[in-house]
Design a protein around this motif. Structure first.
Motif, short mmCIF file in Angstrom:
data_model
loop_
_atom_site.label_atom_id
_atom_site.label_comp_id
_atom_site.label_asym_id
_atom_site.label_seq_id
_atom_site.Cartn_x
_atom_site.Cartn_y
_atom_site.Cartn_z
N ARG A 135 0.42 -29.75 -22.83
CA ARG A 135 1.77 -29.32 -23.20
C ARG A 135 2.50 -30.42 -23.98
N GLY A 136 2.33 -31.67 -23.56
CA GLY A 136 2.94 -32.77 -24.28
C GLY A 136 2.41 -32.87 -25.70
N ALA A 137 1.08 -32.74 -25.86
CA ALA A 137 0.50 -32.77 -27.20
C ALA A 137 0.92 -31.55 -28.01
N GLY A 138 1.06 -30.39 -27.34
CA GLY A 138 1.48 -29.18 -28.03
C GLY A 138 2.86 -29.33 -28.66
N LEU A 139 3.77 -29.98 -27.94
CA LEU A 139 5.10 -30.23 -28.49
C LEU A 139 5.03 -31.17 -29.70
#
Length: 330
Positions: free
Chosen positions: A92-96
């Motif tokens: 999720r962090g990388a997705g943002l």
């Protein structure tokens, strides 16, 4: 003023990249991610194995995202969390960061071409960015209790997005007969010139209060799942509020550069934005987007669109299966 705003977002893009790629926290988290990946099923592989596979995977994802007209983040999170041995918080962090990188790269150009509307974007961004922080904190809290909660909610959301994409029919030039009081007070109106036809279109918005309320939900979901919110921004701006389609698309892209920045800070503060995952993801999607733009002229958009809807539905079902522990898909 426009030049100052453009310069600000260009510098912000470079600054965010430097923070993510060079921070001591990022270096520490990279080692943690490598250990976590091995524990999740990457044992027996060199440290570079999964990042290399992720780079190639994201290149293909970037091509498909452009052809289908969707943001890379909405495809990235469900597919990577479902098929790669990374903890969902890291994904999720990388997705943002994936969504943020694309938005910051496109933002200055959209402002220069007068496609993105600041008057339309800023009220929505104020609400969505504040709610994205709440969503990011909520997502991390639920993940600490049990990552399956987030997986289940993510699966349900992705399946809902696939249905929304299947049913939505965007309107290029919506007809707004009367501007509401909030829109009039905020000056949310403008003149859009279509470069393809050379015609000018005077536009204004209505149902602004309902749109603001929906951006509360959009912000929470964007922060909670790290998806980026272009899939939801465009229908609200175009179908509900009555902005022209191209203005809605451009403003939505610009909105991500504000909304995702707020949520990304929460993930960065918790050490969930990891260079080992973020760098190959961003590079792969950026390179894939360049190829996708070249293929866009010859590709059959309708086929690609339905293919992406099918992939999203499959990814959502896999996330639900993983979250509920049904074991249907292994």
């Amino acid at each position: 003023m426009l030049k100052n705003v453009t310069r600000f977002f260009t510098m912000l893009s470079l600054w965010v990249s430097a923070v993510v790629f060079a921070s001591p926290m990022g270096a520490f988290a990279t080692e943690a991610a490598a250990t976590g990946a091995a524990a999740g099923g990457g044992a027996g592989h060199a440290w570079w194995f999964w990042p290399l596979i992720l780079l190639v995977f994201c290149f293909v994802l970037g091509v498909i995202a452009v052809l289908a007209g969707v943001g890379g983040g909405v495809l990235y999170v469900p597919l990577v969390s479902g098929f790669f041995p990374f903890h969902i918080d890291f994904v999720r962090g990388a997705g943002l960061m994936v969504a943020l990188a694309g938005a910051l790269a496109a933002g200055p150009g959209l402002l220069k071409r007068n496609l993105a509307s600041l008057r339309l974007a800023l009220p929505m961004a104020l609400i969505a960015s504040a709610c994205a922080v709440v969503g990011a904190m909520l997502g991390l809290y639920l993940s600490k209790l049990d990552p399956r909660y987030v997986q289940t909610a993510l699966g349900a959301t992705i399946m809902g997005i696939s249905i929304l994409l299947l049913c939505s029919k965007n309107s290029e030039y919506p007809v707004v007969t009367k501007q509401d009081a909030i829109s009039h007070a905020l000056g949310i109106e403008g003149i859009y010139q279509d470069q393809a036809t050379g015609k000018e279109f005077e536009w204004k918005t209505h149902r602004t209060f309902t749109g603001l309320l929906l951006f509360v939900v959009i912000g929470i979901m964007a922060g909670m799942f790290g998806l980026g919110a272009g899939w939801a921004n465009i229908p609200v701006l175009n179908l509900l509020m009555g902005a022209p389609l191209k203005v809605s698309v451009a403003t939505s892209k610009f909105l991500l550069s504000i909304t995702d920045t707020s949520a990304a800070w929460v993930y960065m503060n918790q050490g969930a934005v990891i260079p080992l995952i973020a760098i190959p993801s961003i590079i792969g999607l950026m390179l894939g987007s360049l190829v996708g733009v070249r293929l866009l002229a010859v590709a059959k958009a309708s086929f690609i669109r339905y293919m992406v809807i099918g992939v999203l539905f499959f990814a959502g079902f896999k996330a639900l299966d993983k979250g509920l522990g049904l074991g249907i898909m292994g």
